[in-house]
Design a protein around this motif. Structure first.
Motif: not given
Length: 809
Positions: A524-529
């Motif tokens: 799931t795309p995220s800032y952390e990824a």
């Protein structure tokens, strides 16, 4: 039984509502006005529109009239088995409750009981394709029986509302898609993107194109694209050739110099793409890579070669919205045709639309027209002078009240008779944009003259039909907009992101996943990824640049490395912008990212090559200075100095030419260097014997000095030795001694002339060359040498270190 006056009043209410919705694009205002008109027409106290919510279990009171202020937009009705509203939707029929106190079939919401509702009618509202939207509900404060005419009136009202609601929803989707398109294109400022028609005339010009070429849209729209090309390319017909290639193959490379508004030349790396489907013409997209091209050409001039591996543009992943199909479902047209037939008390009605290709009317829907007479309708609608022909030419409704007396000629009368038409009214359909899109044709078997109220009602139906066509055009425009965006993405190799800063939700395009080293949909795309894949050494600077752009309302632009799980490192260039609310709090960020690994590697290679070139230049200058000094010390006049120095410069130039033709990992071989020098001296090769392994690689640092030594030997042979005397000969032998543990291999060269008469003059003339061999070679190349004038000619031996990879394949 409803009286004639009441029917006319209701028709007038419907006509007023039609006028209102054609002049308004605010759905809330339209629904509220509809409730008001219905309440007035039926003499009820309350009316409302219920909208089914996304979960399908409740319906919101979306609009209403007569209710308390805390009802509309707040109250909800459950849609379960005890709900009269759910029953009406499920059965696709109106549901009447004459008295909610005695009706034990259903449970009714408390807020309606608190309001004092006694009787009600639920009429389902369907979008095109029979998709349930909600209900039109009329409420009375007294017990009441609703008649058949009232129910049919409400059904007609609900039928009108469905396409209107659908149209406004599609317009909202179109505006959203257009805004997304605008944001993405405006942020791609490094790319010139514009559209052309099939003749190469510019039809759309983006800010990116303005940024690259300098012209504003008003200055280029309608002009042929040729003016962007250089005069040389115009003379060669390149603009037309590029468009022709794109038309045949789908796309054509555009990699050449172009001209800006102020006369500058810019180098564009891009493509011309043929647009397919609903879109037509061509799209041109290119990146301004002038600085890179100029750097490459400068390096090519200095090294006589260049690396032409240009950085390919990144591909952007396809982004699209779901639209209606290529054709609208026939049901909306069918319902309008049926309503026109019923309310005009006609025998038949048809909706016919103009075909863009044939410019002929095509039957879209009909009511009450026998199937075997439909071909006659096609014939009469296509005939000159008919009511159809006159309506399309004048843009005005045409009535043939009596097919016998009012027909334009005998042929038209014959066709009317075959189709069973005694009277016909043809109303042109004109879209809100002013274009004629078709007609509504209403027929009677006997002569008939509609009254003014009937004509007004038909006019409303005509405008509603045209509005439906406009809705399809809006969907078509949306598809074309998406096609242009899709083409730009395919060429651009862009990794897109859309970050909701407030919620943390992130959307990545497929290309973005791949750039970060993820499989598409793997996480799931995220800032952390994103941050997890940034190289540890670059994380602090990347986060700092992002935070600075957010806090200072600046554009984000940063280059960083991405570390993939397999250890691969890719250089990425990210660019984006933030959007803020009225309190200047960041709400959203949209951006694009490209892979610049090839460019970074190219820059590294160029820096290395430039450093090597500078090193060689310094060495060359040192050799020339030493050569000038020794030549000056061994000559007795300026003329002699000039002659000797010129010869040695030519020898140096020859070896420099050999060096300049080499690729990065190549080296000069000894046999090549020897043959090059012998050829320059026009040596008599029939008296020359060469023996030794081919391809012995010389160190670059040794080539110039060794070449001068060979030049001195060859010059001496030409003036005083083996090349001068008939019958004399030269033999050059070389051997390579390899030692596995040694840091260098040893090349031994033996130059032996025979049949040469020994003279004092020759020995004296070899003084400087002998000094070079016996002194300079040992000092500069760590070589061991010997030189002697034997009885029949010169013998010279040279042993010097060479590369451990001495033999090149």
């Amino acid at each position: 039984m409803t009286g004639q006056n009441e029917l006319l009043r209701r028709q007038e209410v419907l006509a007023k509502f039609g006028d209102f919705i054609l002049d308004c694009d605010d759905l809330q205002a339209i629904l509220t006005e509809g409730c008001r008109l219905i309440s007035d027409a039926l003499g009820t106290d309350l009316a409302k529109v219920l909208e089914i919510e996304p979960d399908g279990t409740t319906a919101l009171v979306r609009a209403g009239i007569g209710w308390k202020s805390n009802i509309v937009g707040v109250e909800r009705i459950r849609l379960d088995e005890r709900s009269s509203e759910a029953f009406a939707i499920q059965n696709c029929e109106p549901l009447i409750t004459n008295n909610i106190e005695t009706d034990d079939r259903f449970e009714f919401p408390q807020f309606m009981r608190d309001e004092g509702v006694k009787a009600l009618v639920n009429v389902p509202i369907f979008l095109p394709g029979r998709v349930p939207y909600g209900l039109l509900q009329v409420d009375a404060l007294t017990e009441r029986s609703f008649g058949t005419e009232e129910i049919e009136f409400l059904r007609t009202y609900a039928m009108v509302l469905g396409p209107v609601i659908d149209r406004l929803r599609k317009l909202v989707d179109l505006r959203k898609a257009t805004e997304q398109n605008r944001i993405i294109v405006e942020n791609a400022r490094n790319y010139a993107i514009f559209l052309m028609n099939e003749k190469g005339c510019i039809t759309a010009w983006t800010k990116g194109a303005q940024s690259v070429f300098g012209w504003e849209a008003s200055e280029v729209l309608g002009r042929k694209v040729d003016f962007l090309f250089t005069q040389e390319d115009q003379d060669k017909g390149k603009p037309a050739l590029e468009i022709s290639k794109a038309a045949k193959a789908g796309r054509a490379a555009d990699l050449r110099w172009h001209v800006t508004k102020d006369g500058r030349h810019v180098f564009i790396d891009g493509q011309t793409i043929a647009l397919r489907g609903d879109a037509d013409g061509f799209m041109k997209i290119g990146q301004d890579v002038t600085e890179r091209q100029m750097a490459e050409e400068a390096l090519k001039e200095s090294r006589a070669r260049t690396d032409r591996n240009l950085v390919a543009m990144q591909q952007l992943q396809e982004v699209s919205l779901s639209l209606v199909g290529d054709h609208a479902p026939p049901e909306p047209y069918q319902r309008i045709a049926a309503a026109a037939k019923a309310l005009m008390k006609a025998d038949g009605a048809a909706i016919q639309l103009l075909d863009d290709d044939t410019e002929m009317l095509q039957l879209e829907a009909s009511a009450g027209i026998a199937a075997d007479t439909l071909p006659i309708w096609h014939l009469v609608s296509a005939s000159r002078g008919s009511a159809w022909d006159r309506a399309l030419k004048t843009g005005q409704s045409v009535l043939v009240a009596d097919a016998v007396s009012d027909a334009s000629d005998a042929d038209e009368h014959r066709l009317y008779n075959q189709a069973g038409i005694g009277a016909v009214l043809v109303i042109p359909l004109q879209s809100p944009r002013g274009a004629l899109v078709g007609v509504i044709a209403i027929s009677w078997q006997c002569p008939h003259a509609p009254d003014p109220d009937d004509m007004r009602f038909v006019d409303v139906l005509a405008r509603l039909s045209a509005d439906l066509v406009e809705r399809l055009d809006a969907a078509s425009d949306l598809r074309r907009s998406e096609e242009r965006l899709r083409s730009a993405v395919e060429v651009g190799h862009l990794g897109l992101w859309d970050w909701n800063v407030r919620t943390g939700k992130v959307h990545w395009s497929d290309e973005h996943f791949r750039m970060e080293g993820y499989d598409v949909g793997e996480i799931t795309p995220s800032y952390e990824a994103w941050l997890a894949r940034v190289h540890p050494e670059d994380r602090a600077s990347a986060e700092s640049a992002l935070r600075k752009a957010m806090d200072h309302h600046q554009e984000f632009e940063h280059e960083f490395r991405a570390l993939h799980p397999d250890g691969t490192i890719r250089w990425l260039h990210g660019r984006g912008c933030f959007f803020y609310d009225q309190a200047s709090r960041p709400q959203r960020m949209i951006g694009a990212m490209i892979d610049i690994t090839a460019r970074r590697e190219w820059e590294t290679r160029q820096n290395i090559l430039i450093g090597e070139l500078q090193h060689r230049t310094r060495n060359l200058i040192g050799v020339v200075q030493g050569m000038a000094s020794t030549t000056a010390g061994s000559t007795r006049s300026v003329e002699e100095f000039y002659s000797r120095f010129s010869e040695r410069l030519q020898a140096l130039a020859r070896v420099q030419g050999v060096l300049s033709r080499l690729h990065e990992d190549e080296r000069v071989s000894f046999d090549e260097l020897l043959r090059n020098e012998l050829g320059a001296m026009s040596a008599p090769m029939d008296r020359v014997t060469l023996s030794g392994p081919k391809g012995v690689r010389l160190r670059s640092s040794t080539v110039q000095t060794l070449a001068l030594a060979l030049h001195e030997l060859a010059t001496n042979a030409a003036k005083y030795g083996a090349f001068r005397y008939v019958g004399a000969s030269l033999q050059v032998d070389w051997t390579l001694v390899t030692e596995p543990q040694a840091r260098a291999n040893q090349l031994t060269i033996v130059w032996r002339e025979r049949g040469v008469p020994l003279t004092r003059n020759g020995a004296q003339r070899m003084g400087q060359g002998r000094d070079l061999i016996e002194n300079a070679l040992p000092y500069q190349l760590k070589a061991s040498t010997s030189f002697a004038f034997e009885n029949d000619g010169v013998k010279c031996s040279i042993c010097l270190p060479v590369s451990t990879k001495a033999i090149q394949s």
